[in-house]
Write an enzyme that holds these catalytic residues in place. Structure first.
Site, short mmCIF file in Angstrom:
data_model
loop_
_atom_site.label_atom_id
_atom_site.label_comp_id
_atom_site.label_asym_id
_atom_site.label_seq_id
_atom_site.Cartn_x
_atom_site.Cartn_y
_atom_site.Cartn_z
NE ARG A 167 51.15 18.27 -41.12
CZ ARG A 167 51.19 17.03 -40.63
NH1 ARG A 167 52.22 16.66 -39.64
NH2 ARG A 167 50.30 16.14 -41.19
CB VAL A 198 56.17 15.70 -32.86
CG1 VAL A 198 57.48 15.48 -32.53
CG2 VAL A 198 55.31 16.00 -31.60
CD GLU A 247 58.25 18.87 -42.94
OE1 GLU A 247 57.67 17.81 -43.51
OE2 GLU A 247 58.10 19.50 -41.97
CG HIS A 289 57.07 15.10 -41.42
ND1 HIS A 289 56.44 16.37 -42.15
CD2 HIS A 289 56.08 14.58 -40.69
CE1 HIS A 289 55.08 16.38 -41.73
NE2 HIS A 289 54.92 15.18 -41.08
CG ASP A 305 59.55 14.55 -36.97
OD1 ASP A 305 60.53 14.08 -37.42
OD2 ASP A 305 58.39 14.01 -37.29
#
Length: 332
Positions: free
Chosen positions: A235, A233, A264, A283, A259
């Protein structure tokens, strides 16, 4: 409550689509120049403050030459690694972030991941979709050992929630120490490969810096228990994605809840999407139904401090890339 007496600063407010919340309160305190990225250079001319509501926009870097009078930048994110650049780091501009606003929500998300994996909620959902009544046994989380990598605001909230459900929690941070009120024992994250074997769950909640990029590599994953889970959770680049994918496919670790990922968003067709031992969310761990207003309130409160000459909250150490945590009290 009336606004404090102050010389009205000029605030350039950078947004992408929706305007920042609590804008009327900001306008009581300052002259506000609302702008999207394309107009930032003009908005920065003579501005004292940049309110970066568009959290991860690179527009400040691209228009730094126009920021000749800038004194303070506030960004509505906790992690600022994507926003730091040499000219800003070397400048006298004060940089603040939104540390702490999302910490509890992210901790709840991390606990949800733990419960989801231990109780095989994903497996139950797949069986439900097939209309199959198939009994299984699951894992209890009481007594499990968790290592939280990152001992700042988010990591501490995670530790408190995990302890509340009976888990045994240690931390990993820049420096090791014992007697911490939230973690008890904090290891040095530089020793991660040597300590992860003792934990059932490893949670990543560290900021992304030069030191933490790629922190979870092949050595760390190989050292984890085959029955252990990884939760991220923090980066995405904290983890070597290719190595993690291989470890999950081979059964070197039991599963992962992510997450954040790198890159990304995760590309369509990536192997992680199809793995039954992986949970992926986009995210969103800190994004609750009221988080935007909470972020806006933090800026308003800090702007009042700025106007009255008081120290600002959440000042980022630009050399470190994050807000240094205050020295925690020792456990009794």
């Amino acid at each position: 409550m009336t606004a404090p007496e102050c010389k009205r600063p000029v605030v350039a407010a950078l947004y992408r689509e929706a305007l920042p919340p609590r804008l009327a309160e900001v306008e009581e305190l300052a002259e506000v120049r609302l702008t999207k990225a394309g107009g930032l250079a003009e908005a920065l001319d003579g501005a004292d403050v940049l309110y970066q509501w568009h959290s991860f926009s690179p527009a400040l870097r691209e228009n730094w030459g126009a920021a000749s009078s800038l004194q303070w930048v506030h960004v509505t994110a906790a992690g600022v690694s994507q926003l730091m650049f040499d000219e800003l780091i070397r400048s006298d501009v004060t940089y603040t972030n939104s540390r702490g606003v999302l910490s509890r929500a992210i901790a709840e998300f991390a606990l949800g991941f733990v419960l989801d994996m231990a109780k095989d909620a994903q497996g139950s959902f797949r069986l439900q979709q097939q209309q199959r009544w198939q009994h299984r046994v699951t894992r209890k989380i009481y007594g499990q050992r968790a290592l939280v990598v990152g001992t700042g605001s988010i990591g501490r909230e995670i530790a408190r929630l995990f302890r509340a459900v009976g888990m045994d929690v240690d931390g990993a941070g820049r420096t090791g120490r014992s007697g911490d009120v939230d973690f008890g024992r904090i290891h040095s994250s530089a020793d991660l490969a040597g300590i992860v074997h003792g934990y059932d769950v490893v949670v990543l909640a560290a900021p992304l810096t030069a030191e933490t990029s790629g922190l979870v590599d092949a050595d760390v994953l190989a050292a984890m228990k085959p029955s252990a889970y990884l939760i991220n959770v923090g980066r995405g680049p904290l983890v070597d994605t290719a190595v993690l994918t291989e470890a999950l496919a081979s059964g070197a670790i039991a599963g992962a809840a992510l997450d954040v990922v790198h890159p990304e968003p995760l590309p369509e067709g990536h192997a992680l999407w199809a793995m039954e031992n992986v949970i992926i969310t986009p995210h969103m761990s800190g994004d609750t139904d009221d988080y935007l207003d909470d972020l806006g309130k933090l800026f308003v409160d800090n702007l009042k401090r700025y106007c009255s000459g008081e120290p600002l909250e959440n000042v980022v150490d630009k050399a470190l890339g994050f807000v240094p945590a205050p020295e925690p009290s020792l456990a009794n």
